[in-house]
Design an enzyme around this catalytic site. Sequence first.
Site, PDB file in Angstrom:
ATOM      1  CB  VAL A 117     -21.907  -0.937 185.719  1.00 17.07           C
ATOM      2  CG1 VAL A 117     -21.119  -1.728 186.761  1.00 17.07           C
ATOM      3  CG2 VAL A 117     -20.968  -0.425 184.626  1.00 17.07           C
ATOM      4  CE  LYS A 168     -11.392   4.909 183.460  1.00 17.25           C
ATOM      5  NZ  LYS A 168     -11.651   4.400 182.105  1.00 17.25           N
TER       6      LYS A 168
END
Length: 439
Positions: free
Chosen positions: A22, A211
Amino acid sequence: MNTVAAPQEGAIRVALLGCGTVGGEVARLLTEQAGELAARAGVPVELAGIAVRRPDKHPELPPELLTADAEKLVTSDEVDVVVELVGGIEPVRGWLLAALKAGKSVVTANKALLAEHSADLFEAADAAGADLYFEAAVAGAIPLLRPLRESLAGDRITRVMGIVNGTTNYILSAMDSSGAGYAETLDEASRLGYAEADPTADVDGYDAASKAAILASLAFHTRVTASDVHREGIADVTAADLGAARILGRTVKLLAICERVTDDDGVESVSARVHPVMIPRSHQLAGVGGAFNAVYVEADAAGELMFYGQGAGGAPTASAVLGDLVAVARNRVVGGRGPRESAHAALPVRPMGQTPTRYHVSLSVADRAGVLAQVAQAFADHGVSIAAVRQSDVGDRASLVVVTHQAPDAALESTVDEISRLDVVHEVVSVMRVEGEDQ
Ligand code: NDP
Ligand code: HSE
């Protein structure tokens, strides 16, 4: 990569921690789109330094920006914003707390850290008047946390349910289409690069549970940590489970389900769970294949909303990181701050055993008089109402499928335990929770 020669007047200076999958894309886009980003942010956004573990392994990066000393970089006077793309809890937690304390705003994609320590990070951000943004931490490129934090801030969210882990979705989709078992499908996913070398965090549900904690915290204005989330992975999902689902026009998905639950006395609580679920093939989440993510949000006034897209990968995740970075830069330009922690509701977290769920139970039973009655009695003894029963004969045995109405999860679990000990039951072929149908 083009380097920034010298700091531009008034520029927002960024410390990038981590330049892997990323971070590498963030560095590339920050450089290639510098002009566009400056126009959108209202101020140039520049790299002031990049911390990696092994600077010598990064010949693609400007050497004058590279360091192995993230701890020093995050509090440097040259830095306004820290973008953290290393992952894990320590030493990252310490770096980010130090950065916030020094007044730097933070953008991170680190779900594991946020799911355990967001309260500390928000407190440090508040004390320093800094921003904390983390759109990329859940569902990669999909704009999901900003809608929960901002667009839906005036509504009352009742449910957030979705596919938030691409690796497990890829495996379950592949098992569904091929009829293959879990182990061989995981091997194939690893060989093709869809599963990491160590897939534990994904297949055992830890990634999705982190999450879910973040989603539940934002949706219900309540602090929910990963340890509050009931977690089951996909390692026990069998080809038989998917076969049983297929016969009934369903498929199996690993879902994160965060709900506002109201008991008979009107007391509200929050339930957050991650486990495999049977859903009808007609459900929108059933059509989400491969490594994609999709999240369903239900709110009182807005009704049902669905968010869909790429939940991982360098460029998609970098898109969310850069969106946050532009937001931080804009806030700095006007001298304001983005949204703070919203945990005012402080609802209790409901244990899984008390959470209302529905079960699909597939049994191989003796095909003789009174068998169905014994099985039905076990459900009745635990206060579980049956919604549907389907029987088909297989030689001298019968295949019996029972789908229940909603009942506390603990009651359903005890029912299955009792049924498995009945003499007339040869085998409990498949047990799975059901979602996406009338209760
Ligand atoms: P990578 O493993 O690809 O990159 C990690 C980077 O961190 C590397 O550049 C590594 O340095 C650096 N690093 C590791 N330890 C240190 C250290 N002690 N000091 C300085 N730098 C260090 O991770 P990803 O890019 O995949 O993930 C980054 C974050 O983004 C994680 O929190 C992850 O959960 C999250 N995320 C990732 C997604 C994805 O699709 N990959 C999707 C959504 C979120 P070096 O290069 O020298 O090894
Ligand atoms: N390992 C995660 C997944 C990456 O498979 O979805 C995105 O958080």
